[in-house]
Design an enzyme around this catalytic site. Sequence first.
Site, PDB file in Angstrom:
ATOM      1  N   GLU A  63       0.810  -1.216   0.000  1.00 16.11           N
ATOM      2  CA  GLU A  63       0.000   0.000   0.000  1.00 16.11           C
ATOM      3  C   GLU A  63       0.845   1.268   0.000  1.00 16.11           C
ATOM      4  OE1 GLU A  63      -3.426   0.207  -0.043  1.00 16.11           O
ATOM      5  OE2 GLU A  63      -3.502  -1.966  -0.321  1.00 16.11           O
ATOM      6  N   ASP A  81      -7.636   6.287  -8.438  1.00 12.42           N
ATOM      7  CA  ASP A  81      -8.306   4.997  -8.630  1.00 12.42           C
ATOM      8  C   ASP A  81      -9.828   5.114  -8.535  1.00 12.42           C
ATOM      9  OD1 ASP A  81      -8.586   5.487  -5.957  1.00 12.42           O
ATOM     10  OD2 ASP A  81      -7.815   3.547  -5.284  1.00 12.42           O
ATOM     11  N   THR A  86      -7.439   8.463  -0.536  1.00 11.51           N
ATOM     12  CA  THR A  86      -7.014   7.239   0.140  1.00 11.51           C
ATOM     13  C   THR A  86      -6.102   7.660   1.286  1.00 11.51           C
ATOM     14  OG1 THR A  86      -7.139   5.889  -1.852  1.00 11.51           O
ATOM     15  CG2 THR A  86      -5.719   5.088  -0.094  1.00 11.51           C
TER      16      THR A  86
END
Length: 278
Positions: A63, A81, A86
């Site tokens: 990640e 994305d 995020t």
Amino acid sequence: MAFGALLGTALLAAPVAAHATAARPTAPSAAHAAPAAPAAAAATGLDDPAKKEIAMRIVSSAENSSLDWKAQYKYIEDIGDERGYTAGIIGFCSGTGDMLDLVEYYTQVKPGNVLAGYLPALRKVNGSDSHAGLDPNFTRDWAKAAQDGEFKKAQDHERDRVYFNPSVKQGKSDGVGTLGQFMYYDAIVMHGDGTDSTSFRNIRKRALSKAKPPAQGGNETTWLNAFLDARVWAMKQEEAHSDTSRVDTAQRVFLKKGNLNLNTPLDWKVYGDSFHIG
């Protein structure tokens, strides 16, 4: 992190199975020699604190390209994305509901925190990649909140409730060991556990059409290979996840070595970067 609806109810982790070690035999007396206790083969689960730490470091390698997962509480960016922002230790996303759940929980335990004012905007952008109502200061305030110990605890809480505990519970129900439980965890982090075809539950369902887990009489290695095959299929359905190296050059490597207990040392690659845990 995951697309689709996530598990909304808290599931408790199954009890940790402690390492069982055989008693070391003492020198026998001249009159009597006590037999040594037989060695037990019981393995820990992923919920053993040392194994959980390993899991967090491996996920962080994928990640965040770093083993230092604790440095990620403050992390936040839009990675393009279609999930909006995020952020945090497990990739909570403004577009998938788990970031909203996190900030709601944080506000329950600490009303008036620096992120509480963004709740209306987070509710509106949920399900989209929009930043409406979040820019220009949300990223700055997220980093500020990450200096608060209560926010770090809130991230830990939501990671466990939504991702870690359900995956460990399912893994133990399926009769898989620590590595298998980690495979479930990494899958649920990326794909969530909703009803869409690429969700964790449907990845598992796809694997069930090819093999059986140990709890159903199947071979563990055969089952985990089938699960990883289904996981790779799911990843390839989405451009943002089409690089499958977190499976091919990490989890599959551990499985080929027969390391079902996820024992160290561990060596793997993700996106071409090499990692090691001694």
